[in-house]
Write a protein that holds these residues in place. Structure first.
Motif, PDB file in Angstrom:
ATOM      1  N   ARG A 177    -111.385  -2.104 -29.845  1.00 24.14           N
ATOM      2  CA  ARG A 177    -110.979  -1.288 -30.987  1.00 24.14           C
ATOM      3  C   ARG A 177    -111.827  -0.023 -31.026  1.00 24.14           C
ATOM      4  N   PRO A 178    -111.181   1.119 -31.262  1.00 22.11           N
ATOM      5  CA  PRO A 178    -109.733   1.296 -31.344  1.00 22.11           C
ATOM      6  C   PRO A 178    -109.086   1.281 -29.965  1.00 22.11           C
ATOM      7  N   VAL A 179    -107.787   1.058 -29.949  1.00 22.56           N
ATOM      8  CA  VAL A 179    -107.002   1.157 -28.717  1.00 22.56           C
ATOM      9  C   VAL A 179    -106.023   2.306 -28.921  1.00 22.56           C
ATOM     10  N   ARG A 180    -106.256   3.396 -28.207  1.00 24.50           N
ATOM     11  CA  ARG A 180    -105.402   4.572 -28.352  1.00 24.50           C
ATOM     12  C   ARG A 180    -104.405   4.645 -27.193  1.00 24.50           C
ATOM     13  N   HIS A 181    -103.390   5.459 -27.386  1.00 28.27           N
ATOM     14  CA  HIS A 181    -102.249   5.438 -26.478  1.00 28.27           C
ATOM     15  C   HIS A 181    -101.736   6.860 -26.260  1.00 28.27           C
ATOM     16  N   LYS A 182    -101.429   7.177 -25.008  1.00 25.45           N
ATOM     17  CA  LYS A 182    -100.805   8.459 -24.692  1.00 25.45           C
ATOM     18  C   LYS A 182     -99.667   8.204 -23.703  1.00 25.45           C
ATOM     19  N   ALA A 183     -98.453   8.567 -24.106  1.00 25.46           N
ATOM     20  CA  ALA A 183     -97.285   8.365 -23.254  1.00 25.46           C
ATOM     21  C   ALA A 183     -96.882   9.690 -22.605  1.00 25.46           C
ATOM     22  N   PHE A 184     -96.462   9.622 -21.347  1.00 26.85           N
ATOM     23  CA  PHE A 184     -96.031  10.790 -20.593  1.00 26.85           C
ATOM     24  C   PHE A 184     -94.598  10.560 -20.105  1.00 26.85           C
ATOM     25  N   GLY A 185     -93.666  11.361 -20.589  1.00 28.04           N
ATOM     26  CA  GLY A 185     -92.293  11.183 -20.177  1.00 28.04           C
ATOM     27  C   GLY A 185     -91.381  12.186 -20.861  1.00 28.04           C
ATOM     28  N   PRO A 186     -90.134  12.283 -20.365  1.00 29.56           N
ATOM     29  CA  PRO A 186     -89.604  11.541 -19.209  1.00 29.56           C
ATOM     30  C   PRO A 186     -90.118  12.099 -17.882  1.00 29.56           C
ATOM     31  N   VAL A 187     -90.516  11.204 -16.982  1.00 27.09           N
ATOM     32  CA  VAL A 187     -91.100  11.603 -15.706  1.00 27.09           C
ATOM     33  C   VAL A 187     -90.040  12.107 -14.736  1.00 27.09           C
ATOM     34  N   ARG A 188     -88.912  11.422 -14.661  1.00 29.24           N
ATOM     35  CA  ARG A 188     -87.916  11.711 -13.641  1.00 29.24           C
ATOM     36  C   ARG A 188     -87.414  13.151 -13.703  1.00 29.24           C
ATOM     37  N   SER A 189     -87.255  13.677 -14.902  1.00 32.86           N
ATOM     38  CA  SER A 189     -86.741  15.041 -15.055  1.00 32.86           C
ATOM     39  C   SER A 189     -87.838  16.069 -15.290  1.00 32.86           C
ATOM     40  N   SER A 190     -89.099  15.666 -15.150  1.00 31.96           N
ATOM     41  CA  SER A 190     -90.201  16.581 -15.444  1.00 31.96           C
ATOM     42  C   SER A 190     -90.384  17.603 -14.319  1.00 31.96           C
ATOM     43  N   SER A 191     -90.807  18.772 -14.682  1.00 29.73           N
ATOM     44  CA  SER A 191     -91.067  19.839 -13.718  1.00 29.73           C
ATOM     45  C   SER A 191     -92.505  19.749 -13.225  1.00 29.73           C
ATOM     46  N   PRO A 192     -92.809  20.369 -12.077  1.00 33.90           N
ATOM     47  CA  PRO A 192     -94.203  20.409 -11.624  1.00 33.90           C
ATOM     48  C   PRO A 192     -95.139  21.004 -12.678  1.00 33.90           C
ATOM     49  N   ARG A 193     -94.659  22.011 -13.391  1.00 31.99           N
ATOM     50  CA  ARG A 193     -95.489  22.620 -14.430  1.00 31.99           C
ATOM     51  C   ARG A 193     -95.780  21.621 -15.540  1.00 31.99           C
ATOM     52  N   LYS A 194     -94.786  20.839 -15.920  1.00 32.66           N
ATOM     53  CA  LYS A 194     -94.978  19.827 -16.954  1.00 32.66           C
ATOM     54  C   LYS A 194     -95.985  18.787 -16.511  1.00 32.66           C
ATOM     55  N   ARG A 195     -95.893  18.354 -15.262  1.00 34.36           N
ATOM     56  CA  ARG A 195     -96.831  17.342 -14.771  1.00 34.36           C
ATOM     57  C   ARG A 195     -98.248  17.891 -14.723  1.00 34.36           C
ATOM     58  N   GLU A 196     -98.380  19.148 -14.357  1.00 33.86           N
ATOM     59  CA  GLU A 196     -99.706  19.753 -14.367  1.00 33.86           C
ATOM     60  C   GLU A 196    -100.283  19.770 -15.770  1.00 33.86           C
ATOM     61  N   ARG A 197     -99.428  20.037 -16.748  1.00 30.82           N
ATOM     62  CA  ARG A 197     -99.889  20.026 -18.140  1.00 30.82           C
ATOM     63  C   ARG A 197    -100.329  18.623 -18.549  1.00 30.82           C
ATOM     64  N   TRP A 198     -99.612  17.603 -18.085  1.00 30.59           N
ATOM     65  CA  TRP A 198    -100.013  16.227 -18.377  1.00 30.59           C
ATOM     66  C   TRP A 198    -101.382  15.911 -17.776  1.00 30.59           C
ATOM     67  N   LEU A 199    -101.617  16.398 -16.561  1.00 30.62           N
ATOM     68  CA  LEU A 199    -102.906  16.146 -15.914  1.00 30.62           C
ATOM     69  C   LEU A 199    -104.043  16.835 -16.677  1.00 30.62           C
ATOM     70  N   VAL A 200    -103.762  18.019 -17.192  1.00 32.29           N
ATOM     71  CA  VAL A 200    -104.762  18.723 -17.998  1.00 32.29           C
ATOM     72  C   VAL A 200    -105.070  17.918 -19.264  1.00 32.29           C
ATOM     73  N   GLU A 201    -104.040  17.336 -19.874  1.00 27.80           N
ATOM     74  CA  GLU A 201    -104.251  16.511 -21.064  1.00 27.80           C
ATOM     75  C   GLU A 201    -105.101  15.291 -20.732  1.00 27.80           C
TER      76      GLU A 201
END
Length: 210
Positions: A177-201
């Protein structure tokens, strides 16, 4: 500085101090190599290292263990060396990070098998004799879930049950505790730019071990 403010602690100072120099265990629970899940785990680890935290990494696909608890809790199933080492890492850590994909609304079977085999009575929890209650033997630790999915990230909270199971029925049950959560999606339709933003997060989360 206003009179009387000298020496007064900043309200966020304790929050940040509690996350400085933490021991962080990062588990990549994707069965395959070279995935976005692995990249998110790498990004979190890089952020944690940059933030001054001590990290350990485990990829479940690289561990050698039987994921099936064949007799349930009726008989002791000998732990493989990799599971013994993983338990030592869980006992060592102050913050646990698990990165995994969502398949059919749930984590992959490999992660469920790891929970079944590693989070055993006497290690992760202990039933109280003659009581419905139990002792959470891994309390004092926090956790973060990094979850990928092909559906919109919002679906994970609204419709899917996987996050709730991992968060409440597994980690909180054992004391995290606490247990926090971060979801990344939708992956299949994501752009390279979007994935880079996820990695930064993920890197930013790692920096504060949050």
């Amino acid at each position: 500085m206003r009179s009387g403010e000298a020496g007064k602690a900043h309200p966020l100072r304790g929050w940040y101090a509690s996350r400085m120099g933490r021991r962080v265990l990062i588990i990549d629970a994707h069965p395959a190599d070279g995935t976005l899940v692995g990249a998110l785990a790498d990004a979190y680890a890089a952020g944690a290292t940059a933030g001054g935290h001590e990290t350990r990494r485990r990829a479940l696909r690289e561990m050698s263990f039987d994921p099936v608890l064949h007799e349930g809790y009726r008989e002791r199933q000998e732990l493989e060396p990799d599971l013994v080492a993983a338990q030592q890492d869980l006992a060592w850590c102050e913050h646990l990070v698990i990165a995994y994909p969502t398949w059919w609304g749930m984590p992959p079977a490999l992660l469920k098998g790891f929970f079944d085999r590693a989070l055993l009575p006497g290690f992760a929890f202990k039933y109280r004799e003659g009581s419905r209650w139990w002792d959470r033997l891994l309390k004092g630790r926090s956790a973060r879930l990094l979850v990928t999915m092909d559906a919109p990230a919002l679906y994970d909270g609204l419709f899917y049950g996987g996050r709730r199971v991992v968060k409440r029925a597994v980690l909180r049950y054992c004391g995290f505790r606490p247990v926090r959560h971060k979801a990344f999606g939708p992956v299949r339709s994501s752009s390279p730019r979007k994935r880079e933003r996820w990695l930064v997060e993920a890197t930013a989360l790692g920096r504060v071990a949050g």
